[in-house]
Structure formats: structure tokens, C-alpha cells
Design an enzyme around this catalytic site. Sequence first.
Site, PDB file in Angstrom:
ATOM      1  N   ASP A  37      40.664  51.935  40.281  1.00 37.93           N
ATOM      2  CA  ASP A  37      41.212  50.719  39.687  1.00 37.93           C
ATOM      3  C   ASP A  37      41.678  49.802  40.809  1.00 37.93           C
ATOM      4  O   ASP A  37      42.420  50.224  41.707  1.00 37.93           O
ATOM      5  CB  ASP A  37      42.370  51.059  38.751  1.00 37.93           C
ATOM      6  CG  ASP A  37      41.885  51.737  37.477  1.00 37.93           C
ATOM      7  OD1 ASP A  37      40.679  51.992  37.372  1.00 37.93           O
ATOM      8  OD2 ASP A  37      42.728  52.003  36.597  1.00 37.93           O
ATOM      9  N   HIS A  91      46.944  57.687  37.263  1.00 37.18           N
ATOM     10  CA  HIS A  91      47.025  57.223  35.884  1.00 37.18           C
ATOM     11  C   HIS A  91      46.273  58.194  34.986  1.00 37.18           C
ATOM     12  O   HIS A  91      45.247  58.764  35.368  1.00 37.18           O
ATOM     13  CB  HIS A  91      46.448  55.809  35.748  1.00 37.18           C
ATOM     14  CG  HIS A  91      47.435  54.746  36.113  1.00 37.18           C
ATOM     15  ND1 HIS A  91      47.063  53.472  36.480  1.00 37.18           N
ATOM     16  CD2 HIS A  91      48.803  54.749  36.147  1.00 37.18           C
ATOM     17  CE1 HIS A  91      48.141  52.736  36.743  1.00 37.18           C
ATOM     18  NE2 HIS A  91      49.196  53.491  36.548  1.00 37.18           N
ATOM     19  N   ASP A 122      44.240  58.100  32.462  1.00 37.10           N
ATOM     20  CA  ASP A 122      42.818  57.985  32.116  1.00 37.10           C
ATOM     21  C   ASP A 122      41.910  58.384  33.267  1.00 37.10           C
ATOM     22  O   ASP A 122      40.688  58.401  33.126  1.00 37.10           O
ATOM     23  CB  ASP A 122      42.493  56.567  31.633  1.00 37.10           C
ATOM     24  CG  ASP A 122      42.819  55.487  32.655  1.00 37.10           C
ATOM     25  OD1 ASP A 122      43.904  55.548  33.264  1.00 37.10           O
ATOM     26  OD2 ASP A 122      42.000  54.563  32.837  1.00 37.10           O
ATOM     27  N   HIS A 147      43.467  57.877  41.555  1.00 37.63           N
ATOM     28  CA  HIS A 147      44.909  57.645  41.361  1.00 37.63           C
ATOM     29  C   HIS A 147      45.380  58.457  40.169  1.00 37.63           C
ATOM     30  O   HIS A 147      44.567  59.074  39.455  1.00 37.63           O
ATOM     31  CB  HIS A 147      45.220  56.160  41.198  1.00 37.63           C
ATOM     32  CG  HIS A 147      44.632  55.513  39.993  1.00 37.63           C
ATOM     33  ND1 HIS A 147      43.279  55.369  39.814  1.00 37.63           N
ATOM     34  CD2 HIS A 147      45.212  54.961  38.888  1.00 37.63           C
ATOM     35  CE1 HIS A 147      43.038  54.750  38.670  1.00 37.63           C
ATOM     36  NE2 HIS A 147      44.187  54.503  38.086  1.00 37.63           N
ATOM     37  N   HIS A 181      46.334  48.180  43.274  1.00 37.46           N
ATOM     38  CA  HIS A 181      46.569  48.564  41.885  1.00 37.46           C
ATOM     39  C   HIS A 181      48.070  48.745  41.684  1.00 37.46           C
ATOM     40  O   HIS A 181      48.861  48.619  42.625  1.00 37.46           O
ATOM     41  CB  HIS A 181      45.779  49.838  41.561  1.00 37.46           C
ATOM     42  CG  HIS A 181      45.691  50.138  40.095  1.00 37.46           C
ATOM     43  ND1 HIS A 181      45.393  49.194  39.159  1.00 37.46           N
ATOM     44  CD2 HIS A 181      45.870  51.308  39.398  1.00 37.46           C
ATOM     45  CE1 HIS A 181      45.376  49.738  37.959  1.00 37.46           C
ATOM     46  NE2 HIS A 181      45.674  51.024  38.076  1.00 37.46           N
TER      47      HIS A 181
END
Length: 306
Positions: free
Chosen positions: A210, A64, A66, A62, A139
Site C-alpha cells: 500500500d 494491516h 487485509d 505491512h 502509507h
Amino acid sequence: MDLIFLGTSAGVPTRRRNVSGLALRPRESGDWLLFDCGEATQHQVMKSPLSLFRLRRIFITHLHGDHVYGLFGLLASRGMLQAETSLEIYGPEGLARLLESVMELSQLHLPFPLEIIEVSGGDRLDFDGYRIETVPLSHSITCYGYVLIEAERPGRFEPKKARQLGVPEGPLFGRLQSGETIRLPDGRLVHSSDVLGQARPGRRVIVGGDNDRPGLFAPYGAVDLMIHEATYLQRDFDRLPRKFKHSTALQLGIAAEAMGVKRLVATHISARYDREENLAALLAEIRSHYRGDAAIAYDLMELTLP
């Protein structure tokens, strides 16, 4: 199959953990795959036996930061090293726009072919010797887990059967073992299926992104290895004023036991658990429900899947 955990922290790095990155290298090939690429993943690669020249494919769960902010530096470094082998990057919708915008604005020109493939849930990606299936996860933004499934392997060679059929020991044994049909001096044909045991299923590895519902991988059942986040202890998650869509160690242990997972590695560990006693508590919570082989990943941890 070798795995190297390049980053095992959740959200932000700590002094001991970088953010998400996982390398997977089949033993049959020097090429390797990368799952997620958080900031400074290229630094972690330099601390490992991996080479950017042999990086073949990247799979992003994904968008994000991080899990994706390390892509730009890794691509630039691979280019400055004058790598020429092609690189494929797979990930959710928006990945192409993200990469193309950064490359345009920073004038990043790569000397190797780059292909960006946006995937959807339920996709099947077929490669030489294995396939990867995408699993939609739960998520706060679109996120996919990846399940690597090796091709079925031939059964074990049975020398006794070969001798009974009149096959002389030597090169013909090897040809049968590799799946060929051979002709004996008397004209008879011997097929590899005549001397091989039952075909063996390939290994299955789950790489979860996640996700607050690890049971979403249940259709894959008793996989050889499941790598999944365990961001929180249940007691700490219950006290959070805002519930982030992440799994607890307790949830992961329950799901892995129900699925019959053979081996479990927890990663994406919250920075609050950076001390050894806290990591022990995470592992104990997993083991309170999961009876298989479980571990908490740490940065540059190497794991071999026989």
C-alpha cells in the site's frame, strides 16, 4: 516465472475478490513465494495449482489486516498437513510479536522450522538465483515494497564459435553452455566465455504494498513487471472527505510511464469498482498516461513472465 494473483481487493473482500495475496513461482523450481497473506489466502491457494508443501518464503508488506490476517490459518493448515520443509516469513517490525503471540495463545505447534525475519527499508536479501530489495513506501503505517532481481544469466551459446575452436558437437557443447571449461583431445582449453554471447541481465519485478507515491520505485527504472495498487479513480479520491494513503490509477499510470516500466498490473482495487464498467474506467485512467502493457488483476489470474 509464473505469478498467480490470490487476492486483489482493497481493505475488504467482495464476492469476486479476496484481500491481498500474490504467489510467484520461478520456472526453475517448484517452490514458490507468497507476497502478503490476507484473510482466506489459504482458500485461494486450494483453488490454484499451488501446494503449501512447496511454499518456501512469505514476504509481508505491512501489518494491516487485509495483508496479514491470513497468516495464522495458513500456518496452522500447513502444520496439520504435516509439512516438514522450513518456511521463512519476512516483514516489518512487529511481525514476530504478532505471530508469536497468536501461536502462544492458540497453542499452535508447527512440525516444520519457522523463521521470522523483520526487515528494514533498504535491506538486501540474497537467495539462490535472485535477491530481494526492500523499498520504504508512503502509507499510514510502516510498509515496504519488494523488488525481486534475478541473478545475471549467461549469454546465449554460439555453436559457430565452438565449431571454429574445434569443439565437436555433443556433450561438450552442453558443458560449455552450462559455464564449464573443457579440454579438447589436443590439450587445448576452451572456456565457456569463448563461446557464449554477452551476459543477460535477470528479470526485475516490483511488488508494491500500500503506497500513495508509486514514484518511490523510480530508482529501479524500466523493470520487466510492476505490480502496484490502484485503489481509486482520481475523481473519486478527490471527493473523499478523508484522504487515505493509497494510489489512484492516474498516479500509477504517470509513475509507470516515467519509469519506463515494461509491463504493469494494477491490484488492490476498491470494492466500489466491482462492476466491469468501473474496472474499465480504472484501466482507461492508467492508459491515459502509460503506453505500455497494462492490466487490472483479478483473483486467480495467472501471468507468465517470459
